[in-house]
Design a protein around this motif. Sequence first.
Motif, short mmCIF file in Angstrom:
data_model
loop_
_atom_site.label_atom_id
_atom_site.label_comp_id
_atom_site.label_asym_id
_atom_site.label_seq_id
_atom_site.Cartn_x
_atom_site.Cartn_y
_atom_site.Cartn_z
N CYS A 113 0.89 -1.17 0.10
CA CYS A 113 0.04 0.00 -0.01
C CYS A 113 0.97 1.21 0.00
O CYS A 113 0.66 2.46 -0.88
CB CYS A 113 -0.97 -0.19 1.21
SG CYS A 113 -2.15 1.38 1.15
N ASP A 116 2.41 1.65 -3.53
CA ASP A 116 1.38 2.14 -4.36
C ASP A 116 1.16 3.49 -4.04
O ASP A 116 0.85 4.31 -5.31
CB ASP A 116 0.19 1.09 -4.31
CG ASP A 116 0.42 -0.16 -4.95
OD1 ASP A 116 1.21 -0.25 -5.51
OD2 ASP A 116 -0.61 -1.09 -4.59
N THR A 140 -5.60 2.86 -4.46
CA THR A 140 -4.57 2.14 -3.64
C THR A 140 -5.24 1.49 -2.22
O THR A 140 -5.44 0.34 -2.00
CB THR A 140 -3.47 2.95 -3.22
OG1 THR A 140 -2.93 3.09 -4.43
CG2 THR A 140 -2.64 2.43 -2.17
N CYS A 144 -6.18 -2.23 -1.14
CA CYS A 144 -5.58 -2.96 0.15
C CYS A 144 -6.64 -3.47 0.95
O CYS A 144 -6.39 -4.35 1.87
CB CYS A 144 -4.65 -1.86 0.86
SG CYS A 144 -3.32 -1.32 -0.03
#
Length: 175
Positions: A113, A116, A140, A144
């Motif tokens: 995460c 990203d 993102t 996640c």
Amino acid sequence: MTHPSNPGHPPRPPGHGSQGDPYAPPQPVPGQRPPNYPPGPGPQGGFLGSPQSGPQGGPQGGPQRGPQEWAPVERSDKGLIGALLDANFNHLVTPKLVKLFYVVALLLISLQCLFDLGLGLWVTTWDDFWAWGVVVLIATPLVCLLELLLVRIFLEAVVVRFKTAEHLRVIKDKI
């Protein structure tokens, strides 16, 4: 007592009484719970088959166990290494490792995460592709959360499978 044909008393079905009176309520058998009896202490204050339950179980009357009484299973809980070396597979390793798997998955998903989010911030600085960076920044957290949910569902399914096997083993040991 009045006669059952008296209109002041509702008729009772036959067969619900003791041997002498067919209309008397059924008498409980000492030491046994009637059907639909809530769980808890028995008639003498202790659980059926426990030392406090008086003449039906324990030291006063000797240990008597019926098929409907519960008895705890005596098993020793081995550690991870002991369970790994158990050649009979009586002690399972996977339930001991599920917590570790979940923590590792949380760490890896958190790192992904963060990566990203950094990638999304970096792409937003580009002149031609800034919109893709915004899409990555918005997607993102959702990705996640979805990954966390899938890992949790999978690990809960594994735990349920092993708990089912454990409860079946207890039932098998009781019989």
